[in-house]
Design an enzyme around this catalytic site. Structure first.
Site, short mmCIF file in Angstrom:
data_model
loop_
_atom_site.label_atom_id
_atom_site.label_comp_id
_atom_site.label_asym_id
_atom_site.label_seq_id
_atom_site.Cartn_x
_atom_site.Cartn_y
_atom_site.Cartn_z
N CYS A 99 0.65 -1.23 0.18
CA CYS A 99 0.01 -0.08 0.07
C CYS A 99 1.03 1.49 0.07
O CYS A 99 1.51 1.57 -0.98
CB CYS A 99 -0.93 0.13 1.13
N GLU A 143 -1.83 -9.55 3.09
CA GLU A 143 -1.78 -10.15 4.46
C GLU A 143 -3.12 -10.53 4.81
O GLU A 143 -3.56 -11.60 5.73
CB GLU A 143 -1.05 -9.10 5.41
N HIS A 162 -3.49 -5.33 0.12
CA HIS A 162 -3.20 -5.80 1.22
C HIS A 162 -3.00 -7.44 1.35
O HIS A 162 -4.08 -7.88 1.58
CB HIS A 162 -3.87 -5.38 2.33
#
Length: 585
Positions: free
Chosen positions: A400, A528, A526
Protein backbone atom coordinates in the site's frame (compact mmCIF):
# COMPACT_ATOMS: atom_id res chain seq x y z
CA UNK A 1 -28.56 -22.97 15.78
CA UNK A 2 -26.18 -23.25 18.74
CA UNK A 3 -24.56 -20.20 20.33
CA UNK A 4 -21.33 -20.00 22.33
CA UNK A 5 -20.76 -16.68 24.11
CA UNK A 6 -17.14 -15.94 25.08
CA UNK A 7 -16.71 -13.31 27.81
CA UNK A 8 -13.62 -11.94 29.52
CA UNK A 9 -12.71 -11.19 33.11
CA UNK A 10 -10.08 -9.24 35.10
CA UNK A 11 -8.41 -7.49 32.11
CA UNK A 12 -8.91 -7.13 28.39
CA UNK A 13 -6.46 -8.51 25.86
CA UNK A 14 -6.06 -11.93 27.49
CA UNK A 15 -6.78 -13.92 24.35
CA UNK A 16 -10.56 -14.20 24.02
CA UNK A 17 -10.20 -13.98 20.24
CA UNK A 18 -7.68 -16.83 20.09
CA UNK A 19 -9.76 -18.96 22.47
CA UNK A 20 -12.88 -18.32 20.36
CA UNK A 21 -11.02 -19.13 17.13
CA UNK A 22 -9.52 -22.27 18.63
CA UNK A 23 -12.90 -23.55 19.82
CA UNK A 24 -14.19 -22.99 16.31
CA UNK A 25 -11.24 -24.88 14.86
CA UNK A 26 -12.01 -27.90 17.05
CA UNK A 27 -15.69 -27.84 16.08
CA UNK A 28 -14.82 -27.63 12.38
CA UNK A 29 -12.61 -30.71 12.74
CA UNK A 30 -15.72 -32.57 13.92
CA UNK A 31 -17.63 -31.58 10.80
CA UNK A 32 -19.64 -28.58 12.05
CA UNK A 33 -20.17 -25.40 10.07
CA UNK A 34 -18.99 -22.52 12.26
CA UNK A 35 -19.38 -18.75 12.05
CA UNK A 36 -18.24 -15.99 14.41
CA UNK A 37 -19.38 -12.61 15.66
CA UNK A 38 -17.19 -10.06 17.43
CA UNK A 39 -18.87 -7.46 19.63
CA UNK A 40 -16.99 -4.23 20.36
CA UNK A 41 -18.75 -1.93 22.85
CA UNK A 42 -17.27 1.32 21.52
CA UNK A 43 -19.50 3.96 19.92
CA UNK A 44 -17.55 4.09 16.65
CA UNK A 45 -19.53 2.73 13.73
CA UNK A 46 -16.53 0.63 12.73
CA UNK A 47 -12.77 0.42 13.29
CA UNK A 48 -11.89 2.46 10.18
CA UNK A 49 -10.95 5.69 11.93
CA UNK A 50 -8.98 4.20 14.81
CA UNK A 51 -5.40 5.21 15.49
CA UNK A 52 -3.07 2.19 15.09
CA UNK A 53 -1.38 3.22 18.34
CA UNK A 54 -4.61 2.91 20.29
CA UNK A 55 -6.34 -0.11 18.82
CA UNK A 56 -3.89 -1.89 16.55
CA UNK A 57 -4.53 -2.60 12.90
CA UNK A 58 -7.81 -2.28 11.05
CA UNK A 59 -8.75 -5.57 9.43
CA UNK A 60 -10.56 -5.38 6.08
CA UNK A 61 -13.07 -7.97 4.85
CA UNK A 62 -14.06 -8.96 1.33
CA UNK A 63 -17.12 -6.70 1.40
CA UNK A 64 -15.02 -3.70 2.47
CA UNK A 65 -15.93 -3.83 6.14
CA UNK A 66 -13.29 -2.21 8.38
CA UNK A 67 -13.40 -4.31 11.51
CA UNK A 68 -11.61 -5.37 14.67
CA UNK A 69 -8.40 -7.34 14.19
CA UNK A 70 -9.93 -10.35 16.00
CA UNK A 71 -12.00 -11.07 12.89
CA UNK A 72 -8.67 -11.68 11.19
CA UNK A 73 -7.99 -14.41 13.74
CA UNK A 74 -11.38 -15.97 13.02
CA UNK A 75 -10.77 -16.03 9.28
CA UNK A 76 -7.25 -17.39 9.60
CA UNK A 77 -8.11 -20.13 12.10
CA UNK A 78 -11.51 -21.13 10.72
CA UNK A 79 -10.73 -20.68 7.03
CA UNK A 80 -13.96 -18.74 6.42
CA UNK A 81 -14.87 -15.39 4.89
CA UNK A 82 -16.83 -13.11 7.21
CA UNK A 83 -18.90 -9.99 6.53
CA UNK A 84 -19.02 -6.48 7.98
CA UNK A 85 -22.12 -7.37 10.01
CA UNK A 86 -20.09 -10.03 11.84
CA UNK A 87 -18.57 -7.12 13.75
CA UNK A 88 -21.14 -5.46 16.01
CA UNK A 89 -20.41 -2.13 17.71
CA UNK A 90 -22.47 0.04 20.01
CA UNK A 91 -22.40 2.68 17.27
CA UNK A 92 -23.95 0.30 14.74
CA UNK A 93 -26.70 -0.77 17.12
CA UNK A 94 -27.62 2.76 18.15
CA UNK A 95 -27.53 3.96 14.55
CA UNK A 96 -29.85 1.10 13.58
CA UNK A 97 -32.31 1.90 16.39
CA UNK A 98 -32.22 5.66 15.80
CA UNK A 99 -32.85 5.18 12.06
CA UNK A 100 -35.88 3.05 12.92
CA UNK A 101 -37.12 5.67 15.37
CA UNK A 102 -36.81 8.40 12.72
CA UNK A 103 -38.85 6.30 10.31
CA UNK A 104 -41.55 5.90 12.93
CA UNK A 105 -41.12 2.15 13.29
CA UNK A 106 -41.70 2.34 17.05
CA UNK A 107 -45.10 4.03 16.59
CA UNK A 108 -44.39 6.90 18.97
CA UNK A 109 -43.14 4.80 21.87
CA UNK A 110 -40.34 6.02 24.11
CA UNK A 111 -37.17 4.38 22.73
CA UNK A 112 -35.05 2.95 25.55
CA UNK A 113 -32.02 0.75 26.12
CA UNK A 114 -34.39 -1.94 27.38
CA UNK A 115 -36.13 -3.25 25.37
CA UNK A 116 -35.23 -1.51 22.11
CA UNK A 117 -31.42 -1.61 22.18
CA UNK A 118 -31.29 -5.08 23.73
CA UNK A 119 -33.87 -6.39 21.24
CA UNK A 120 -31.85 -4.92 18.36
CA UNK A 121 -28.72 -6.72 19.59
CA UNK A 122 -30.53 -10.06 19.80
CA UNK A 123 -32.11 -9.64 16.37
CA UNK A 124 -28.75 -8.70 14.86
CA UNK A 125 -27.04 -11.77 16.34
CA UNK A 126 -29.76 -14.14 15.16
CA UNK A 127 -29.73 -12.68 11.65
CA UNK A 128 -25.96 -12.67 11.18
CA UNK A 129 -25.49 -16.13 12.75
CA UNK A 130 -27.56 -17.63 9.95
CA UNK A 131 -25.61 -16.03 7.09
CA UNK A 132 -23.66 -18.67 5.19
CA UNK A 133 -19.89 -18.36 4.97
CA UNK A 134 -17.83 -18.60 1.77
CA UNK A 135 -19.57 -20.45 -1.05
CA UNK A 136 -21.39 -22.78 1.31
CA UNK A 137 -25.09 -21.92 1.02
CA UNK A 138 -25.98 -24.02 4.07
CA UNK A 139 -26.73 -22.29 7.34
CA UNK A 140 -23.96 -22.54 9.96
CA UNK A 141 -24.50 -24.96 12.83
CA UNK A 142 -22.72 -23.00 15.55
CA UNK A 143 -22.09 -19.30 16.11
CA UNK A 144 -19.25 -18.24 18.41
CA UNK A 145 -19.79 -14.75 19.84
CA UNK A 146 -16.92 -12.87 21.46
CA UNK A 147 -17.97 -10.02 23.75
CA UNK A 148 -15.12 -7.53 23.74
CA UNK A 149 -13.81 -5.78 26.82
CA UNK A 150 -14.18 -7.02 30.38
CA UNK A 151 -17.21 -7.99 32.42
CA UNK A 152 -18.22 -4.96 34.47
CA UNK A 153 -17.32 -2.35 31.83
CA UNK A 154 -20.07 0.23 31.66
CA UNK A 155 -19.82 0.25 27.84
CA UNK A 156 -20.84 -3.40 27.52
CA UNK A 157 -23.77 -3.43 29.95
CA UNK A 158 -26.42 -3.32 27.21
CA UNK A 159 -24.82 -6.33 25.51
CA UNK A 160 -24.62 -8.31 28.75
CA UNK A 161 -28.29 -7.63 29.41
CA UNK A 162 -29.14 -8.58 25.81
CA UNK A 163 -27.48 -11.97 26.24
CA UNK A 164 -29.12 -12.49 29.61
CA UNK A 165 -32.40 -12.29 27.73
CA UNK A 166 -31.03 -14.14 24.71
CA UNK A 167 -30.31 -17.33 26.68
CA UNK A 168 -34.04 -17.70 27.31
CA UNK A 169 -34.94 -16.65 23.80
CA UNK A 170 -32.95 -19.49 22.19
CA UNK A 171 -33.34 -21.97 25.07
CA UNK A 172 -30.70 -23.15 27.52
CA UNK A 173 -29.71 -26.24 25.49
CA UNK A 174 -28.71 -23.97 22.58
CA UNK A 175 -26.64 -21.43 24.52
CA UNK A 176 -23.53 -21.68 26.68
CA UNK A 177 -21.05 -19.24 28.18
CA UNK A 178 -17.27 -19.61 28.10
CA UNK A 179 -15.57 -17.19 30.48
CA UNK A 180 -11.89 -16.38 29.88
CA UNK A 181 -10.20 -14.96 32.98
CA UNK A 182 -6.71 -14.05 34.10
CA UNK A 183 -5.08 -15.94 36.97
CA UNK A 184 -2.08 -13.73 37.82
CA UNK A 185 1.19 -14.93 39.32
CA UNK A 186 3.01 -12.27 41.37
CA UNK A 187 6.76 -12.31 40.84
CA UNK A 188 7.37 -12.45 44.58
CA UNK A 189 5.69 -15.84 45.13
CA UNK A 190 4.79 -17.17 41.64
CA UNK A 191 1.58 -18.40 43.28
CA UNK A 192 -1.55 -18.60 41.14
CA UNK A 193 -4.01 -16.04 42.52
CA UNK A 194 -7.65 -17.02 42.01
CA UNK A 195 -9.36 -14.07 43.68
CA UNK A 196 -9.61 -11.91 40.50
CA UNK A 197 -11.31 -14.79 38.66
CA UNK A 198 -13.69 -15.37 41.57
CA UNK A 199 -14.71 -11.71 41.51
CA UNK A 200 -15.18 -11.60 37.74
CA UNK A 201 -17.38 -14.73 37.80
CA UNK A 202 -19.37 -13.31 40.72
CA UNK A 203 -19.95 -10.12 38.74
CA UNK A 204 -20.97 -12.06 35.64
CA UNK A 205 -23.46 -14.05 37.70
CA UNK A 206 -24.80 -10.82 39.15
CA UNK A 207 -25.73 -9.74 35.63
CA UNK A 208 -27.64 -12.94 35.03
CA UNK A 209 -25.10 -14.99 33.05
CA UNK A 210 -23.61 -18.16 34.49
CA UNK A 211 -20.35 -19.47 32.99
CA UNK A 212 -20.48 -23.09 31.86
CA UNK A 213 -16.75 -23.28 31.15
CA UNK A 214 -13.93 -21.21 32.65
CA UNK A 215 -10.68 -20.86 30.72
CA UNK A 216 -7.94 -19.59 33.03
CA UNK A 217 -5.09 -17.69 31.42
CA UNK A 218 -1.83 -17.89 33.33
CA UNK A 219 1.89 -17.71 32.75
CA UNK A 220 2.49 -21.31 33.79
CA UNK A 221 0.22 -24.39 34.17
CA UNK A 222 -2.00 -24.37 37.25
CA UNK A 223 -1.84 -27.18 39.83
CA UNK A 224 -4.98 -29.23 40.50
CA UNK A 225 -5.50 -27.50 43.85
CA UNK A 226 -5.95 -24.14 42.10
CA UNK A 227 -8.50 -25.59 39.68
CA UNK A 228 -10.40 -27.09 42.58
CA UNK A 229 -10.41 -23.76 44.39
CA UNK A 230 -11.81 -21.96 41.33
CA UNK A 231 -14.35 -24.76 40.89
CA UNK A 232 -15.55 -24.45 44.49
CA UNK A 233 -15.90 -20.67 44.65
CA UNK A 234 -17.20 -20.22 41.09
CA UNK A 235 -19.65 -23.15 41.27
CA UNK A 236 -18.28 -24.84 38.16
CA UNK A 237 -17.25 -28.48 37.94
CA UNK A 238 -13.48 -28.79 38.21
CA UNK A 239 -13.39 -30.61 34.86
CA UNK A 240 -14.89 -27.46 33.36
CA UNK A 241 -12.07 -25.28 34.63
CA UNK A 242 -9.36 -25.30 31.97
CA UNK A 243 -5.90 -23.85 32.31
CA UNK A 244 -4.43 -22.16 29.26
CA UNK A 245 -0.84 -21.16 30.04
CA UNK A 246 1.37 -19.08 27.76
CA UNK A 247 2.56 -21.06 24.74
CA UNK A 248 5.37 -20.62 22.23
CA UNK A 249 2.99 -20.52 19.29
CA UNK A 250 -0.71 -19.72 19.08
CA UNK A 251 -1.20 -22.75 16.82
CA UNK A 252 -0.87 -24.91 19.92
CA UNK A 253 -3.99 -23.45 21.56
CA UNK A 254 -6.55 -25.58 19.62
CA UNK A 255 -4.57 -28.72 20.44
CA UNK A 256 -4.42 -27.88 24.16
CA UNK A 257 -8.14 -27.12 24.29
CA UNK A 258 -8.95 -30.38 22.53
CA UNK A 259 -6.77 -32.34 24.93
CA UNK A 260 -8.58 -30.61 27.81
CA UNK A 261 -11.87 -32.10 26.67
CA UNK A 262 -13.51 -28.95 25.30
CA UNK A 263 -15.30 -30.80 22.52
CA UNK A 264 -16.71 -33.41 24.87
CA UNK A 265 -17.99 -30.65 27.13
CA UNK A 266 -19.60 -28.68 24.29
CA UNK A 267 -21.04 -31.82 22.75
CA UNK A 268 -22.80 -32.70 26.00
CA UNK A 269 -23.76 -29.17 27.03
CA UNK A 270 -25.25 -28.20 23.63
CA UNK A 271 -26.47 -31.66 22.60
CA UNK A 272 -24.37 -31.53 19.45
CA UNK A 273 -25.19 -34.12 16.83
CA UNK A 274 -21.99 -34.82 14.92
CA UNK A 275 -22.63 -34.61 11.18
CA UNK A 276 -19.47 -36.38 10.04
CA UNK A 277 -16.58 -38.33 11.47
CA UNK A 278 -13.69 -36.62 13.20
CA UNK A 279 -11.30 -35.24 10.59
CA UNK A 280 -8.02 -36.43 11.99
CA UNK A 281 -6.11 -35.08 8.98
CA UNK A 282 -7.29 -31.56 9.83
CA UNK A 283 -5.71 -31.65 13.28
CA UNK A 284 -2.67 -33.47 11.92
CA UNK A 285 -2.02 -30.40 9.77
CA UNK A 286 -2.21 -28.22 12.86
CA UNK A 287 0.17 -30.49 14.76
CA UNK A 288 2.57 -30.43 11.83
CA UNK A 289 2.34 -26.65 11.82
CA UNK A 290 3.24 -26.58 15.53
CA UNK A 291 6.19 -28.91 15.08
CA UNK A 292 7.57 -26.90 12.19
CA UNK A 293 7.13 -23.62 14.06
CA UNK A 294 9.04 -24.93 17.08
CA UNK A 295 11.85 -26.84 15.43
CA UNK A 296 13.26 -24.33 12.90
CA UNK A 297 16.94 -23.65 13.23
CA UNK A 298 17.77 -21.55 10.16
CA UNK A 299 16.85 -17.93 10.78
CA UNK A 300 15.60 -15.29 8.37
CA UNK A 301 15.70 -11.66 9.51
CA UNK A 302 13.20 -9.17 8.12
CA UNK A 303 13.33 -5.45 8.86
CA UNK A 304 9.85 -3.94 9.16
CA UNK A 305 10.17 -0.23 8.47
CA UNK A 306 7.00 1.38 9.79
CA UNK A 307 5.44 4.33 11.55
CA UNK A 308 3.63 2.48 14.34
CA UNK A 309 6.35 0.12 15.55
CA UNK A 310 5.67 0.96 19.21
CA UNK A 311 2.63 -1.36 19.06
CA UNK A 312 3.03 -4.73 17.35
CA UNK A 313 -0.74 -5.10 16.94
CA UNK A 314 -0.61 -2.19 14.49
CA UNK A 315 0.91 -4.70 12.04
CA UNK A 316 -0.84 -7.83 13.31
CA UNK A 317 -1.79 -9.25 9.89
CA UNK A 318 1.57 -8.34 8.37
CA UNK A 319 3.41 -10.19 11.14
CA UNK A 320 1.16 -13.23 10.81
CA UNK A 321 1.59 -13.28 7.02
CA UNK A 322 5.37 -13.16 7.45
CA UNK A 323 5.15 -16.01 9.95
CA UNK A 324 2.98 -18.08 7.61
CA UNK A 325 5.50 -17.60 4.81
CA UNK A 326 8.51 -18.34 7.03
CA UNK A 327 6.87 -21.53 8.30
CA UNK A 328 6.21 -22.61 4.75
CA UNK A 329 9.87 -21.99 3.88
CA UNK A 330 11.03 -23.83 7.04
CA UNK A 331 12.71 -20.78 8.50
CA UNK A 332 12.66 -19.24 11.95
CA UNK A 333 11.42 -15.68 11.52
CA UNK A 334 13.01 -12.77 13.34
CA UNK A 335 11.37 -9.37 12.93
CA UNK A 336 13.32 -6.17 13.51
CA UNK A 337 11.01 -3.21 14.04
CA UNK A 338 12.61 -0.08 12.61
CA UNK A 339 10.85 3.21 13.25
CA UNK A 340 11.03 5.02 9.92
CA UNK A 341 11.53 8.40 11.63
CA UNK A 342 14.78 7.08 13.11
CA UNK A 343 16.18 6.68 9.59
CA UNK A 344 15.74 10.35 8.71
CA UNK A 345 18.37 13.08 8.61
CA UNK A 346 16.65 15.04 11.37
CA UNK A 347 17.20 12.13 13.76
CA UNK A 348 20.85 12.01 12.71
CA UNK A 349 21.24 15.58 13.95
CA UNK A 350 19.13 15.25 17.10
CA UNK A 351 20.02 11.71 18.20
CA UNK A 352 22.88 10.24 16.14
CA UNK A 353 23.03 7.06 18.26
CA UNK A 354 19.39 6.21 17.55
CA UNK A 355 19.95 7.05 13.86
CA UNK A 356 22.95 4.74 13.47
CA UNK A 357 21.29 1.94 15.46
CA UNK A 358 18.25 2.08 13.18
CA UNK A 359 20.39 1.89 10.05
CA UNK A 360 22.41 -0.96 11.52
CA UNK A 361 19.18 -2.87 12.18
CA UNK A 362 18.06 -2.27 8.60
CA UNK A 363 21.34 -3.04 6.88
CA UNK A 364 21.93 -6.34 8.70
CA UNK A 365 18.51 -7.76 7.80
CA UNK A 366 17.98 -10.32 5.04
CA UNK A 367 14.94 -8.52 3.63
CA UNK A 368 12.89 -5.35 4.04
CA UNK A 369 9.15 -4.78 4.22
CA UNK A 370 7.48 -1.36 4.23
CA UNK A 371 3.81 -1.77 5.22
CA UNK A 372 0.87 0.62 4.90
CA UNK A 373 0.07 3.73 6.88
CA UNK A 374 -1.21 7.29 6.67
CA UNK A 375 0.22 10.79 7.09
CA UNK A 376 3.54 12.45 6.37
CA UNK A 377 5.41 11.47 9.55
CA UNK A 378 8.26 9.06 8.85
CA UNK A 379 7.80 9.09 5.07
CA UNK A 380 11.34 10.29 4.33
CA UNK A 381 12.69 7.42 6.42
CA UNK A 382 10.64 4.92 4.44
CA UNK A 383 11.86 6.39 1.16
CA UNK A 384 15.48 6.25 2.39
CA UNK A 385 15.07 2.58 3.34
CA UNK A 386 13.56 1.76 -0.06
CA UNK A 387 16.39 3.55 -1.88
CA UNK A 388 18.91 1.51 0.10
CA UNK A 389 17.07 -1.76 -0.68
CA UNK A 390 16.91 -0.88 -4.37
CA UNK A 391 20.58 0.05 -4.70
CA UNK A 392 21.90 -2.78 -2.50
CA UNK A 393 19.72 -5.41 -4.25
CA UNK A 394 18.13 -6.30 -0.93
CA UNK A 395 14.80 -8.19 -1.15
CA UNK A 396 11.99 -5.67 -0.68
CA UNK A 397 8.20 -5.78 -0.37
CA UNK A 398 6.08 -2.63 -0.23
CA UNK A 399 2.46 -2.82 0.88
CA UNK A 400 0.00 0.00 0.00
CA UNK A 401 1.90 3.08 1.22
CA UNK A 402 5.06 1.01 0.69
CA UNK A 403 4.29 0.82 -3.05
CA UNK A 404 3.58 4.54 -3.16
CA UNK A 405 6.87 5.35 -1.41
CA UNK A 406 8.70 3.06 -3.85
CA UNK A 407 7.25 5.01 -6.79
CA UNK A 408 8.22 8.33 -5.16
CA UNK A 409 11.75 7.09 -4.43
CA UNK A 410 12.20 5.91 -8.01
CA UNK A 411 10.92 9.21 -9.43
CA UNK A 412 13.28 11.18 -7.19
CA UNK A 413 16.49 9.22 -7.69
CA UNK A 414 16.10 7.66 -11.14
CA UNK A 415 13.91 10.17 -13.00
CA UNK A 416 15.60 12.99 -11.03
CA UNK A 417 12.32 14.61 -9.98
CA UNK A 418 13.78 15.66 -6.66
CA UNK A 419 10.53 17.17 -5.43
CA UNK A 420 8.48 14.06 -6.27
CA UNK A 421 5.93 13.35 -3.55
CA UNK A 422 2.32 12.42 -2.83
CA UNK A 423 -0.62 14.82 -2.74
CA UNK A 424 -1.21 13.42 0.75
CA UNK A 425 1.98 15.12 1.94
CA UNK A 426 2.60 18.12 -0.32
CA UNK A 427 1.35 19.99 -3.39
CA UNK A 428 4.48 20.20 -5.54
CA UNK A 429 4.81 20.03 -9.31
CA UNK A 430 5.57 16.30 -9.33
CA UNK A 431 2.76 14.54 -7.50
CA UNK A 432 3.65 10.97 -8.39
CA UNK A 433 0.93 9.78 -6.00
CA UNK A 434 -2.53 11.38 -6.13
CA UNK A 435 -5.84 11.01 -4.34
CA UNK A 436 -8.49 8.99 -6.15
CA UNK A 437 -11.10 11.54 -7.29
CA UNK A 438 -14.14 9.44 -6.36
CA UNK A 439 -12.95 9.13 -2.74
CA UNK A 440 -12.31 12.82 -2.10
CA UNK A 441 -15.46 13.24 0.01
CA UNK A 442 -14.13 15.12 3.01
CA UNK A 443 -15.13 12.36 5.45
CA UNK A 444 -12.71 9.91 7.02
CA UNK A 445 -14.74 6.78 7.76
CA UNK A 446 -15.56 4.33 4.97
CA UNK A 447 -14.39 6.62 2.14
CA UNK A 448 -11.44 4.59 0.87
CA UNK A 449 -11.24 1.97 -1.82
CA UNK A 450 -12.13 -0.99 0.35
CA UNK A 451 -12.56 -4.71 0.08
CA UNK A 452 -12.01 -7.38 -2.52
CA UNK A 453 -10.94 -6.19 -5.97
CA UNK A 454 -9.56 -7.96 -9.04
CA UNK A 455 -6.03 -7.31 -10.30
CA UNK A 456 -5.11 -8.38 -13.84
CA UNK A 457 -1.58 -9.28 -14.84
CA UNK A 458 -0.54 -7.44 -17.99
CA UNK A 459 2.64 -9.37 -18.70
CA UNK A 460 3.98 -12.90 -18.31
CA UNK A 461 7.45 -11.58 -17.48
CA UNK A 462 6.73 -11.12 -13.79
CA UNK A 463 8.13 -12.65 -10.62
CA UNK A 464 4.95 -12.04 -8.68
CA UNK A 465 2.76 -13.60 -11.38
CA UNK A 466 4.83 -16.78 -11.19
CA UNK A 467 4.49 -16.80 -7.40
CA UNK A 468 0.72 -16.63 -7.80
CA UNK A 469 0.85 -19.67 -10.07
CA UNK A 470 0.84 -17.90 -13.47
CA UNK A 471 -2.87 -17.08 -13.26
CA UNK A 472 -4.26 -14.23 -15.34
CA UNK A 473 -5.86 -12.39 -12.42
CA UNK A 474 -6.05 -12.41 -8.65
CA UNK A 475 -8.53 -11.16 -6.05
CA UNK A 476 -7.10 -9.30 -3.05
CA UNK A 477 -8.39 -6.86 -0.43
CA UNK A 478 -7.72 -3.13 -0.64
CA UNK A 479 -7.68 -0.23 1.79
CA UNK A 480 -6.39 3.03 0.31
CA UNK A 481 -7.42 6.42 -1.06
CA UNK A 482 -4.23 7.29 -2.96
CA UNK A 483 -2.76 5.75 -6.12
CA UNK A 484 0.06 6.15 -8.63
CA UNK A 485 -0.53 9.14 -10.90
CA UNK A 486 -1.24 7.82 -14.44
CA UNK A 487 0.67 10.81 -15.89
CA UNK A 488 3.98 9.33 -14.72
CA UNK A 489 3.45 5.68 -15.68
CA UNK A 490 5.15 5.86 -19.07
CA UNK A 491 8.23 7.62 -17.69
CA UNK A 492 8.55 5.23 -14.77
CA UNK A 493 8.25 2.17 -17.00
CA UNK A 494 10.78 3.48 -19.52
CA UNK A 495 13.25 3.87 -16.64
CA UNK A 496 12.78 0.24 -15.53
CA UNK A 497 9.87 0.21 -13.09
CA UNK A 498 7.34 -2.31 -14.42
CA UNK A 499 3.68 -2.14 -13.48
CA UNK A 500 2.79 -5.79 -14.00
CA UNK A 501 -0.66 -5.75 -12.39
CA UNK A 502 -3.50 -3.32 -13.04
CA UNK A 503 -7.14 -2.85 -12.05
CA UNK A 504 -10.20 -3.83 -14.10
CA UNK A 505 -10.27 -0.49 -15.89
CA UNK A 506 -6.52 -0.66 -16.58
CA UNK A 507 -6.10 2.73 -14.87
CA UNK A 508 -4.92 1.85 -11.37
CA UNK A 509 -1.44 0.45 -10.84
CA UNK A 510 -1.73 -2.55 -8.50
CA UNK A 511 1.69 -4.27 -8.66
CA UNK A 512 5.14 -2.92 -9.46
CA UNK A 513 8.46 -4.69 -9.96
CA UNK A 514 11.98 -3.67 -10.89
CA UNK A 515 14.18 -5.17 -13.56
CA UNK A 516 17.61 -6.46 -12.53
CA UNK A 517 16.69 -6.91 -8.88
CA UNK A 518 16.35 -10.23 -7.02
CA UNK A 519 13.01 -9.20 -5.47
CA UNK A 520 11.67 -5.66 -5.52
CA UNK A 521 7.88 -5.79 -5.38
CA UNK A 522 5.22 -3.29 -4.41
CA UNK A 523 1.50 -4.04 -4.18
CA UNK A 524 -1.29 -1.52 -3.70
CA UNK A 525 -3.52 -4.09 -2.01
CA UNK A 526 -3.03 -5.83 1.35
CA UNK A 527 -2.21 -9.50 0.69
CA UNK A 528 -1.77 -10.15 4.41
CA UNK A 529 -5.53 -10.05 4.94
CA UNK A 530 -6.12 -13.38 3.22
CA UNK A 531 -2.91 -15.12 4.26
CA UNK A 532 -3.59 -18.36 6.14
CA UNK A 533 -1.35 -20.61 8.28
CA UNK A 534 -1.77 -23.45 5.77
CA UNK A 535 -1.95 -21.17 2.71
CA UNK A 536 0.53 -18.27 2.92
CA UNK A 537 0.35 -15.15 0.76
CA UNK A 538 2.34 -15.19 -2.49
CA UNK A 539 4.05 -11.75 -2.12
CA UNK A 540 5.16 -12.63 1.41
CA UNK A 541 6.41 -16.02 0.24
CA UNK A 542 8.44 -14.28 -2.42
CA UNK A 543 10.03 -11.97 0.14
CA UNK A 544 10.99 -14.81 2.47
CA UNK A 545 12.30 -17.01 -0.33
CA UNK A 546 14.34 -14.12 -1.72
CA UNK A 547 15.67 -13.29 1.76
CA UNK A 548 16.75 -16.94 2.07
CA UNK A 549 18.43 -16.84 -1.36
CA UNK A 550 16.11 -19.55 -2.75
CA UNK A 551 13.69 -17.57 -4.91
CA UNK A 552 15.43 -18.23 -8.21
CA UNK A 553 15.28 -22.01 -7.72
CA UNK A 554 11.64 -21.81 -6.61
CA UNK A 555 10.63 -19.84 -9.69
CA UNK A 556 12.40 -22.28 -11.97
CA UNK A 557 10.49 -25.13 -10.35
CA UNK A 558 7.15 -23.30 -10.58
CA UNK A 559 7.77 -22.58 -14.27
CA UNK A 560 8.43 -26.24 -15.02
CA UNK A 561 5.31 -27.26 -13.11
CA UNK A 562 3.21 -24.70 -14.94
CA UNK A 563 4.32 -26.02 -18.32
CA UNK A 564 2.32 -29.16 -17.53
CA UNK A 565 -0.80 -27.17 -16.56
CA UNK A 566 -3.29 -26.20 -19.25
CA UNK A 567 -4.78 -22.75 -19.54
CA UNK A 568 -8.24 -24.16 -18.96
CA UNK A 569 -7.18 -25.69 -15.66
CA UNK A 570 -5.72 -22.41 -14.49
CA UNK A 571 -8.83 -20.55 -15.53
CA UNK A 572 -11.13 -22.88 -13.64
CA UNK A 573 -9.44 -22.08 -10.35
CA UNK A 574 -11.21 -18.70 -10.28
CA UNK A 575 -8.51 -16.95 -8.29
CA UNK A 576 -4.89 -17.77 -7.58
CA UNK A 577 -3.77 -21.09 -6.13
CA UNK A 578 -0.62 -22.09 -4.28
CA UNK A 579 -0.96 -25.68 -5.45
CA UNK A 580 2.29 -25.70 -7.38
CA UNK A 581 4.18 -23.88 -4.67
CA UNK A 582 3.20 -26.53 -2.14
CA UNK A 583 4.51 -29.22 -4.47
CA UNK A 584 7.89 -27.56 -4.25
CA UNK A 585 8.18 -28.42 -0.57
Amino acid sequence: MKYILVTGGVISGIGKGIISSSIGTILISYGFRVTSIKIDPYINIDAGTFSPFEHGEVFVLDDGGEVDLDLGNYERFLGITLHRDNNITTGKIYQYVIDRERRGDYLGKTVQVVPHITDAIQEWVERVARISVDDDTAEPDICIIELGGTVGDIESMSFVEAFRQFQFRVKKENFCVVHVSLVPQPNSTQEHKTKPTQHSVKELRGYGLTPDLIVCRSTTPMPLSVKEKISMFCQVDKDHVICMPDVKTLYRVPILLEESGVYNFLSTRLNLIQKSSYDESFMIKWRDLIERSERQLDEVVIALVGKYTALEDAYASVLKALNHAALFCNRKLKIRFVDSTDLEENTKKEDPVKYHEAWQQLCSAHGVIVPGGFGSRGIEGKIAAIEWARKQLKPFLGICLGLQCAAIEFARHVLNYHDATSSEFDTTNHQVIIEMPEHNTGNMGGTMRLGRRTTHFVTDDSIIKKLYGNVDSIDERHRHRYEVNPRYIEELEKAGMKFVGKSDDNQRMEILELDNHPYFVGVQYHPEYISRPLKPSAPYLGLIWAACGELKNVLMHVTKEQMATTDSTRKSSGTFSHKNLFRHT
